[in-house]
Design a protein around this motif. Structure first.
Motif: not given
Lengths: 223, 223
Positions: A202-221
């Motif tokens: 089931h979808a959890r009721k009342g969840v209106r927040l985005p999920p936890p944002r884990p470690v960033e993986w956007d631009r590792p050098v």
DNA sequence: TATGATACAGTCCAGACTGTATGTAAATGT
DNA sequence: ACATTTACATACAGTCTGGACTGTATCATA
């Protein structure tokens, strides 16, 4: 008068060049396949010279590995966006299924992934790289699943397994989509899985927040 | 003294040669991939000369097309045997699922099929051939499904769609099996699908006869 | 058994691909 | 300002592939 020559720094030049090469590589993988993606054709597609490629990537495997990395990173971002987009929906599962198909599996990028995947069957290094990247992607997806959904009361089904089933299903579907020249089959399959999944979660009721944002993986050098 | 030379007829020689070439081609596809299956490597594997291949197959595509035909024909037979083998079982679905995985999808032959499938994405002729062959295979499977199973009372699920889902699932699973280095995942997925399928279908009671044997596809004369 | 057809063997060649080696321009550090 | 490193371009060497081509053995047939 040198308005067209904004004097870029070395790092900027390198990044831009790598970006062009990676984009061309992924395009080529999707269109021409792994074996058809020759270095010559890639640099031609990127509109750069052979020397540029050899400067940034000593051999073909290095280019392919970085392209795989870029591909998975891009998918990671797309998946994140998809997960965010279904945050405030009521019929979250339907939206998630549809968006995952349209934005992830029914794209040229997934065709490129397929090429890398079959190539990885004979390239242990590539296989190991893909394995690691998939693990990282699943590390984003699973907490989001927990965030949005819960096992249906009475059932004790493993949601991870159900979504792994989803991934395999979409993968198989995408691989054969060009043979089944009837797009209705795809829609029917998506609906079928959604119906099955709803039996165990089931979808959890009342969840209106985005999920936890884990470690960033956007631009590792770049190493 | 010519005991080792039993004086074979022309047709026998041709058939034997073609068989060796096709077997070597499918082996090569599974081991070395589509692009890695060069004509030289295939004839080396078959232990014949280059001239033999060019005599029977004017170009590479012709060889691949015939190999695909042989592959699907072989799968057709295997599938038939699997369907027969579950005839007198009580837990037909479990056996069918297990046997389909072990004897069809977890085999080198399916790896060869994967190679042909991805190659068909850029080879319209090959794609058309695979499409036709898949149609013929499904023409065997679907009557057998009707023969063995029926929709569960109360549900009006399309059994064809459920088995198409099964095929996609197994395909996706097989493609990624070498990345998930945990074989337990596969078993879990097979169980999961079986559980889901049982919700919408039942094995027909008292069916002890094999399914109807449709058009023969065992040895059409070579064009 | 003579003659043509079929089955097979081995070689050659033009093109393509990858990796390397060398040359030039742009950026950076001092 | 100048030396040095970095970024990119071009030319070349070696290997491999698929198709064409020629030659030889085996089979079918009249």
């Amino acid at each position: 008068m040198s308005a067209a020559l904004p004097r870029r720094t070395q790092a900027e030049r390198s990044d831009a060049m790598r970006q062009r090469l990676l984009a061309a590589t992924l395009e080529s993988l999707a269109e021409d396949g792994y074996a058809g993606s020759t270095l010559s054709s890639i640099v031609r597609r990127a509109g750069v010279s052979r020397g540029a490629q050899v400067h940034h990537y000593p051999n073909k495997q290095a280019l392919m590995l970085d392209a795989a990395d870029d591909l998975l990173r891009s998918s990671y971002r797309t998946l994140g966006a998809v997960l965010l987009s279904v945050a405030d929906e009521d019929n979250r599962l339907e939206m998630l299924v549809q968006a995952t198909w349209e934005q992830l599996f029914a794209t040229p990028l997934y065709r490129a992934y397929t090429e890398l995947l079959v190539a990885s069957q004979r390239d242990a290094v590539l296989a190991e790289a893909l394995r690691g990247m998939l693990l990282r992607v699943s590390k984003v997806f699973e907490p989001a699943v927990e965030h949005y959904f819960m096992p249906a009361p009475g059932t004790r089904e493993n949601l991870k397994a159900v979504f792994l089933q989803f991934a395999c299903l979409l993968g198989g579907l995408a691989s054969q989509a060009h043979l089944l020249n009837d797009t209705a089959h795809v829609a029917a399959q998506l609906k079928l899985w959604t119906r099955q999944a709803k039996l165990v979660m089931h979808a959890r009721k009342g969840v209106r927040l985005p999920p936890p944002r884990p470690v960033e993986w956007d631009r590792p050098v770049h190493s």
